[in-house]
Design an enzyme around this catalytic site. Structure first.
Site, PDB file in Angstrom:
ATOM      1  N   ASP A 148      11.512 -16.387  26.653  1.00 42.60           N
ATOM      2  CA  ASP A 148      12.986 -15.815  26.775  1.00 42.60           C
ATOM      3  C   ASP A 148      12.841 -13.679  26.852  1.00 42.60           C
ATOM      4  O   ASP A 148      14.209 -13.727  27.168  1.00 42.60           O
ATOM      5  CB  ASP A 148      13.871 -15.940  25.382  1.00 42.60           C
ATOM      6  N   CYS A 208      19.973 -27.438  32.842  1.00 43.98           N
ATOM      7  CA  CYS A 208      20.715 -26.460  32.534  1.00 43.98           C
ATOM      8  C   CYS A 208      19.939 -25.260  33.994  1.00 43.98           C
ATOM      9  O   CYS A 208      19.265 -25.687  34.911  1.00 43.98           O
ATOM     10  CB  CYS A 208      20.387 -25.384  31.735  1.00 43.98           C
ATOM     11  N   ILE A 225       6.645 -21.388  31.403  1.00 49.66           N
ATOM     12  CA  ILE A 225       6.966 -22.236  30.574  1.00 49.66           C
ATOM     13  C   ILE A 225       7.953 -23.118  31.431  1.00 49.66           C
ATOM     14  O   ILE A 225       8.165 -24.723  31.153  1.00 49.66           O
ATOM     15  CB  ILE A 225       7.750 -21.713  28.893  1.00 49.66           C
ATOM     16  N   ARG A 270      25.700 -16.291  24.475  1.00 46.97           N
ATOM     17  CA  ARG A 270      25.520 -16.744  23.693  1.00 46.97           C
ATOM     18  C   ARG A 270      24.415 -16.834  23.081  1.00 46.97           C
ATOM     19  O   ARG A 270      24.133 -17.338  21.794  1.00 46.97           O
ATOM     20  CB  ARG A 270      24.385 -18.224  24.408  1.00 46.97           C
ATOM     21  N   LEU A 313       9.687 -35.787  25.266  1.00 41.40           N
ATOM     22  CA  LEU A 313       8.516 -35.243  24.140  1.00 41.40           C
ATOM     23  C   LEU A 313       9.193 -36.097  22.601  1.00 41.40           C
ATOM     24  O   LEU A 313       8.774 -36.452  21.833  1.00 41.40           O
ATOM     25  CB  LEU A 313       8.095 -34.348  24.140  1.00 41.40           C
ATOM     26  N   LYS A 321      19.316 -16.508  16.935  1.00 41.65           N
ATOM     27  CA  LYS A 321      19.873 -17.657  16.791  1.00 41.65           C
ATOM     28  C   LYS A 321      19.316 -18.736  17.616  1.00 41.65           C
ATOM     29  O   LYS A 321      19.272 -19.847  16.929  1.00 41.65           O
ATOM     30  CB  LYS A 321      20.234 -17.813  19.040  1.00 41.65           C
ATOM     31  N   ASN A 322      17.749 -18.888  18.013  1.00 45.20           N
ATOM     32  CA  ASN A 322      16.940 -19.757  17.540  1.00 45.20           C
ATOM     33  C   ASN A 322      16.326 -20.521  16.880  1.00 45.20           C
ATOM     34  O   ASN A 322      15.773 -21.639  16.543  1.00 45.20           O
ATOM     35  CB  ASN A 322      15.730 -19.665  18.918  1.00 45.20           C
ATOM     36  N   ARG A 348      15.694 -29.759  32.121  1.00 48.19           N
ATOM     37  CA  ARG A 348      14.837 -29.638  30.472  1.00 48.19           C
ATOM     38  C   ARG A 348      15.079 -31.052  29.863  1.00 48.19           C
ATOM     39  O   ARG A 348      15.580 -32.242  29.196  1.00 48.19           O
ATOM     40  CB  ARG A 348      16.514 -29.380  29.658  1.00 48.19           C
TER      41      ARG A 348
HETATM   42  C1  EPZ Z   1      13.857 -23.587  23.375  1.00 51.74           C
HETATM   43  O1  EPZ Z   1      13.702 -24.413  24.072  1.00 51.74           O
HETATM   44  C2  EPZ Z   1      14.391 -22.746  22.816  1.00 51.74           C
HETATM   45  N1  EPZ Z   1      15.218 -22.801  22.519  1.00 51.74           N
HETATM   46  C3  EPZ Z   1      14.426 -21.951  24.061  1.00 51.74           C
HETATM   47  O2  EPZ Z   1      15.371 -20.627  24.731  1.00 51.74           O
HETATM   48  C4  EPZ Z   1      12.589 -20.845  24.477  1.00 51.74           C
HETATM   49  O3  EPZ Z   1      12.740 -20.896  26.033  1.00 51.74           O
HETATM   50  C5  EPZ Z   1      12.048 -22.565  24.737  1.00 51.74           C
HETATM   51  O4  EPZ Z   1      12.142 -22.852  22.981  1.00 51.74           O
HETATM   52  C6  EPZ Z   1      10.606 -21.583  24.641  1.00 51.74           C
HETATM   53  O5  EPZ Z   1      10.600 -21.657  23.567  1.00 51.74           O
HETATM   54  C7  EPZ Z   1      16.575 -22.863  21.703  1.00 51.74           C
HETATM   55  O6  EPZ Z   1      15.771 -22.795  20.503  1.00 51.74           O
HETATM   56  C8  EPZ Z   1      17.077 -22.832  20.929  1.00 51.74           C
HETATM   57  P1  EPZ Z   1      10.353 -26.216  24.929  1.00 51.74           P
HETATM   58  P2  EPZ Z   1      13.718 -25.632  23.955  1.00 51.74           P
HETATM   59  O7  EPZ Z   1      10.989 -27.807  23.980  1.00 51.74           O
HETATM   60  O8  EPZ Z   1      13.240 -26.450  23.120  1.00 51.74           O
HETATM   61  C9  EPZ Z   1       9.092 -29.079  28.434  1.00 51.74           C
HETATM   62  C10 EPZ Z   1      17.011 -18.977  24.867  1.00 51.74           C
HETATM   63  O9  EPZ Z   1      17.217 -18.697  25.686  1.00 51.74           O
HETATM   64  N2  EPZ Z   1       9.487 -30.508  27.241  1.00 51.74           N
HETATM   65  O10 EPZ Z   1       9.766 -25.658  24.069  1.00 51.74           O
HETATM   66  O11 EPZ Z   1      14.318 -26.559  25.364  1.00 51.74           O
HETATM   67  C11 EPZ Z   1      10.415 -28.166  28.760  1.00 51.74           C
HETATM   68  O12 EPZ Z   1      10.878 -28.794  29.928  1.00 51.74           O
HETATM   69  C12 EPZ Z   1      16.573 -20.715  24.978  1.00 51.74           C
HETATM   70  O13 EPZ Z   1      17.213 -18.598  23.878  1.00 51.74           O
HETATM   71  C13 EPZ Z   1       9.515 -31.148  28.447  1.00 51.74           C
HETATM   72  O14 EPZ Z   1       8.627 -31.304  29.745  1.00 51.74           O
HETATM   73  O15 EPZ Z   1      12.326 -25.905  25.000  1.00 51.74           O
HETATM   74  C14 EPZ Z   1      10.541 -26.898  29.491  1.00 51.74           C
HETATM   75  O16 EPZ Z   1       8.719 -26.642  30.649  1.00 51.74           O
HETATM   76  C15 EPZ Z   1      16.440 -20.899  26.288  1.00 51.74           C
HETATM   77  N3  EPZ Z   1       9.228 -32.629  27.578  1.00 51.74           N
HETATM   78  C16 EPZ Z   1       8.740 -26.662  28.031  1.00 51.74           C
HETATM   79  O17 EPZ Z   1       8.915 -27.791  27.630  1.00 51.74           O
HETATM   80  C17 EPZ Z   1      10.898 -32.362  26.854  1.00 51.74           C
HETATM   81  O18 EPZ Z   1      10.980 -33.025  25.512  1.00 51.74           O
HETATM   82  C18 EPZ Z   1       9.666 -25.613  27.306  1.00 51.74           C
HETATM   83  O19 EPZ Z   1      10.734 -26.802  26.578  1.00 51.74           O
HETATM   84  C19 EPZ Z   1      10.181 -31.012  25.954  1.00 51.74           C
HETATM   85  C20 EPZ Z   1      10.470 -29.381  26.141  1.00 51.74           C
END
Ligand code: EPZ
Length: 418
Positions: free
Chosen positions: A307, A117, A329, A399, A126, A23-24, A122
């Site tokens: 995840d 969410c 995370i 999903r 960045l 999915k990701n 979220r």
């Molecule tokens: C991706 O989400 C995945 N989703 C998530 O999978 C996965 O858990 C996550 O990466 C971590 O591996 C998809 O790929 C669609 P992040 P993403 O940006 O990109 C903080 C699932 O179950 N952050 O790496 O949103 C954020 O708050 C989903 O399939 C900021 O602070 O994850 C979090 O604490 C859930 N500012 C951490 O970084 C930002 O601008 C990780 O977020 C962006 C993120």
């Protein structure tokens, strides 16, 4: 009509299943098609509600996007919009992944702010900071993000304070057609980033260091549509491994990438499972009684993936001994704990730390999923539990897991979707 699963647990599983496409990886690659000329064919694209939303967004934007026998066919030559309406963003906050590509292709992008969410707020700070560094003018008000890059985007050095997966992907998508070079330091290293860059490179992009902490992108003039096969879903693989572990089963997983499971396999080996991987296939054999894994910390890749935390917590709930699970995370990713305790699990949460005291047995109950991977963890626990469980909220599961009741049923699980 709200669906639910009825699961009669305690049954051993056996047989072999094919692990679905990721999915990701599918979502950012579907966003990347916006940048290409011609028709893309994405093989091994999983049939999921999140992928369906992404295809609906592409069609809304004027692209042709459909799925035929497991492959997504996408052509974005007809793109005629640059805004993504609120209902799409509400349905899938991950739609933010369209931002970089839309801005690159149209010079404009209009998206509603992706709310929080089930995992907590979220933020996308960045993402926006990096796009501003590449020349985008971004205003955020009344819940709308309005982005403009009238003179196009310009490559820039970007240092991420956290290796955010989504931010890394959005920057790559904004950089591949930008003027000049973009360097991302502290980039996310997940296999899905690598797969996105493989797709973009096949389409004509110039990217170096994908999968490493530093990625260099030299902007090119255009990208051509390609045929690409999506990598397998490592989190679905970890979920199936957890299901086999808690039911004392021996199963075979086809279509896995062993290298993507580098931090997942050792957790199951420590729990006493026997794992043999060869030519994209895994033989997984659980012990009679699982040993508790003493400490699990979720970390950015190549660390243990957040995840997979819920499925492995379900495994820990029936292991011999105590496990400490630290969720580094997301700040609110223990929603499944209360529901696991309804099945008889003994888990205490203090902030980001969960202490799981393994119990001999779990007992079926009526439980409710509240987020995607929590739902997966609850299914694993229900498969272990003696008696009947009723799992509500499986729309969360759908999903990210393709026909999961059929997949588990084909391994001998007693699971019915009502
Ligand atoms: C991706 O989400 C995945 N989703 C998530 O999978 C996965 O858990 C996550 O990466 C971590 O591996 C998809 O790929 C669609 P992040 P993403 O940006 O990109 C903080 C699932 O179950 N952050 O790496 O949103 C954020 O708050 C989903 O399939 C900021 O602070 O994850 C979090 O604490 C859930 N500012 C951490 O970084 C930002 O601008 C990780 O977020 C962006 C993120």
């Amino acid at each position: 009509m709200v669906s639910r699963y009825i699961i009669n647990g305690g049954k051993r599983l056996d047989g072999a299943v094919e692990v679905q496409g990721s999915k990701n990886s599918s979502l950012p690659i579907l966003a990347a098609t916006l940048l290409t000329k011609g028709e893309n064919i994405l093989f091994n694209c999983p049939s999921l509600s999140d992928v369906d939303i992404a295809l609906r967004i592409l069609r809304f934007l004027g692209c042709k996007a459909c799925v035929q026998n497991g492959a997504a066919l996408v052509s974005c030559d007809g793109l005629n919009k640059y805004d993504i309406p609120d209902e799409f963003m509400r349905e899938m906050r991950g739609s933010i992944i369209f931002l970089g590509a839309l801005l690159s292709r149209c010079g404009r992008a209009l998206l509603s702010f992706p709310g929080g969410c089930e995992l907590g707020p979220r933020p996308i700070d960045l993402h926006l900071k990096a796009l501003r560094a590449m020349g985008a003018e971004i205003t955020e008000r009344y819940g709308i993000i309005e982005c403009r890059a009238d003179k196009g985007l310009t490559g820039a050095p970007v240092a991420l304070s956290f290796p955010s997966v989504g931010a890394t992907e959005n920057i790559i998508l904004a950089a591949v057609l930008a003027k000049g070079t973009t360097t991302i330091t502290n980039a996310a290293r997940e296999p899905e980033i690598r797969d996105l860059c493989d797709y973009l490179t096949e389409a004509g992009a110039e990217i170096y260091g994908a999968g490493e902490g530093t990625i260099v992108i030299n902007g090119v003039d255009s990208l051509n549509a390609v045929s690409h096969s999506i990598i397998p879903d490592r989190i679905v693989a970890a979920t199936l491994m957890s299901a086999a572990a808690v039911t004392g089963s021996c199963i075979y997983l086809d279509g896995i990438s062993r290298s993507h499971l580098g931090s997942i396999i050792p957790v199951f080996v420590e729990a006493g499972c026997e794992i043999i991987c060869r030519d994209g296939c895994m033989r997984f054999k659980a012990p009679e009684r699982l040993r508790a894994v003493s400490l699990i910390r979720t970390m950015p890749y190549p660390g243990f993936p957040t995840d997979a935390q819920a499925p492995v917590m379900a495994m820990s709930a029936v292991s011999d001994g105590s496990a400490v699970i630290v969720e580094n995370i997301f700040e609110n990713r223990f929603k499944h704990v209360g529901e696991l305790c309804r099945l008889g699990a003994d888990i205490n949460v203090e902030g980001r730390v969960a202490v799981v005291k393994g119990v001999e047995k779990l007992y079926g109950a009526c439980i409710e999923a509240q987020e995607l991977r929590g739902a997966a963890g609850l299914i694993v626990a229900a498969l272990a539990a003696e008696g009947k469980s009723e799992l509500h909220g499986i729309s969360y599961l759908e999903r990210g897991y393709e026909n999961f009741d059929l997949t588990l049923g084909s391994l001998g699980a007693d699971i019915v979707k009502i």
